[in-house]
Every structure is written in structure tokens, then in C-alpha cells.
Design an enzyme around this catalytic site. Structure first.
Site, mmCIF file in Angstrom:
data_model
loop_
_atom_site.group_PDB
_atom_site.id
_atom_site.type_symbol
_atom_site.label_atom_id
_atom_site.label_comp_id
_atom_site.label_asym_id
_atom_site.label_seq_id
_atom_site.Cartn_x
_atom_site.Cartn_y
_atom_site.Cartn_z
ATOM 1 N N ASP A 151 0.791 -1.237 0.000
ATOM 2 C CA ASP A 151 0.000 0.000 0.000
ATOM 3 C C ASP A 151 0.825 1.290 0.000
ATOM 4 O OD1 ASP A 151 -1.863 -1.992 0.287
ATOM 5 O OD2 ASP A 151 -2.861 -1.135 2.026
ATOM 6 N N LYS A 171 -7.072 -4.717 -3.209
ATOM 7 C CA LYS A 171 -7.862 -5.226 -2.090
ATOM 8 C C LYS A 171 -8.839 -4.163 -1.612
ATOM 9 C CE LYS A 171 -4.189 -4.025 1.232
ATOM 10 N NZ LYS A 171 -4.868 -3.008 2.037
ATOM 11 N N CYS A 231 -1.948 -2.286 7.677
ATOM 12 C CA CYS A 231 -1.839 -3.211 6.552
ATOM 13 C C CYS A 231 -0.529 -3.992 6.516
ATOM 14 C CB CYS A 231 -2.073 -2.463 5.252
ATOM 15 S SG CYS A 231 -3.751 -1.765 5.173
#
Length: 198
Positions: A9, A101, A143
């Protein structure tokens, strides 16, 4: 023995100037790029994940106009927007698999995402015989944490590069690192910090 590198990310909305910016996000992007320049060949696969949320709903309660910054957040990383794109300091040319995602639902771990052709991260690791996984990216306390824990749960030996991550908050990031170490992750540095900060 095959290894995978996770880049979690590293997106505009999580780096300086983004909707959910973390301090040091841009520096992490640049350090990962510098690390890849010398080490991309060490890995059988390099997986980069991105939040890729729907723009027309609350993504299962993930988006909120009154976020608690634990389970709900302001809108971020909406599919197709600049905020969802990789930080410009991250060179993705060595990435072998891109994973999206959170499409319509909360998702923190890269293992909750899929490639555009429907492959899961677990399937990618199996297909390439991956035994070891190195984890980098954003954010340490969310994350990155969940991705590393899932890699451990899938039986991989995990190294987390502490100089190639940044977190939302110092206390929760320290707690995440302690949790990962307790779960069996090896916490180490990549060595990329010295070269990028000179």
C-alpha cells in the site's frame, strides 16, 4: 529456496499530502525503490498491494464521515483516483504481481486481495514455491501488520524491514512490531536508509 517481497500500500493517499498521510511515507517509497535497485533479483516474485475501494458506497463501513481511525476512516484510495495510485517515489518496474484489495469491503492484509486475473496472494506463493517473505510498506500498525501476520499464518518465514515501513501512530506501530516479533517475524533493517538519506 524462493523468496517473495511484499510492498504494501505505498499509495498517494498514505503518503504526504494524501487523505490518510503518514509521516515518512514518501521516504519509505524512495527507500524501497533504492532497495529494489540492488535486490530485486533476490526474489522469485515481488508483490505490490493497493487499497482499491469503491467510490459510491462506504465499503462495508470502512469509510465514514465521522471516522474513529481504528475501524473506520475518511474516504481514501478510491479506485481510479490519484490517491489510489502508487506514490511517485516508488519505482514499480520490478514488481511482478499487482494486487488490489478492499473492493467494496474493509481489507487490510494483502492476502485479502487478488491480481486482475483473479489470483490470490496465497496462490502466488504456492505457485512460485515461496518459503520466505520480506515485508515493506504502509502502514506498520495496520496493513503491514496484517499482511506479515497472514504470511506467518501461511507458513512462511517473515522478515520485516523496519527501515522500509512507516506507521499511523508511534504507540500502535511499536505494539505491532512487538506482536510480529512474538509471532515469529524477524525484525531487521534493509540498509537502504543510508543510501537514500545521504
Amino acid at each position: 529456496m524462493s523468496k517473495a517481497l511484499f510492498i504494501v500500500d505505498v499509495q498517494n493517499d498514505f503518503t504526504e499530502g494524501g487523505a490518510l498521510a503518514v509521516d515518512g511515507g514518501d521516504a519509505v517509497a524512495e527507500r524501497i525503490t533504492r532497495y529494489l535497485e540492488g535486490h530485486a533479483g533476490d526474489y522469485a516474485i515481488i508483490i505490490a498491494s493497493r487499497d482499491w475501494h469503491d467510490g459510491d458506497n462506504d465499503n462495508g463501513g470502512h469509510f465514514s464521515s465521522e471516522p474513529d481511525y481504528v475501524h473506520s476512516w475518511p474516504p481514501h484510495c478510491v479506485a481510479g483516483t490519484e490517491g489510489a495510485e502508487y506514490d511517485p517515489g516508488l519505482d514499480t518496474s520490478a514488481v511482478t504481481h499487482h494486487v488490489k484489495k478492499g473492493q467494496g469491503k474493509p481489507a487490510y492484509s494483502a492476502f485479502e486481495g487478488t491480481t486482475d486475473d483473479g489470483m490470490t496472494v496465497a496462490q502466488l506463493l504456492e505457485e512460485h514455491g515461496v518459503i520466505e517473505a520480506d515485508v515493506t510498506g504502509l502502514t506498520t500498525d495496520y496493513c503491514v501488520r496484517t499482511t506479515a501476520l497472514d504470511a506467518i499464518d501461511h507458513g512462511r518465514h517473515v522478515r520485516l524491514f523496519t527501515d522500509l515501513v512507516a506507521g499511523v501512530a508511534e504507540e500502535s506501530s511499536e505494539a505491532a512490531l512487538a506482536e510480529l516479533a512474538h509471532a515469529g517475524a524477524e525484525l531487521t533493517e534493509s540498509g537502504a536508509r543510508e543510501t537514500v538519506d545521504e
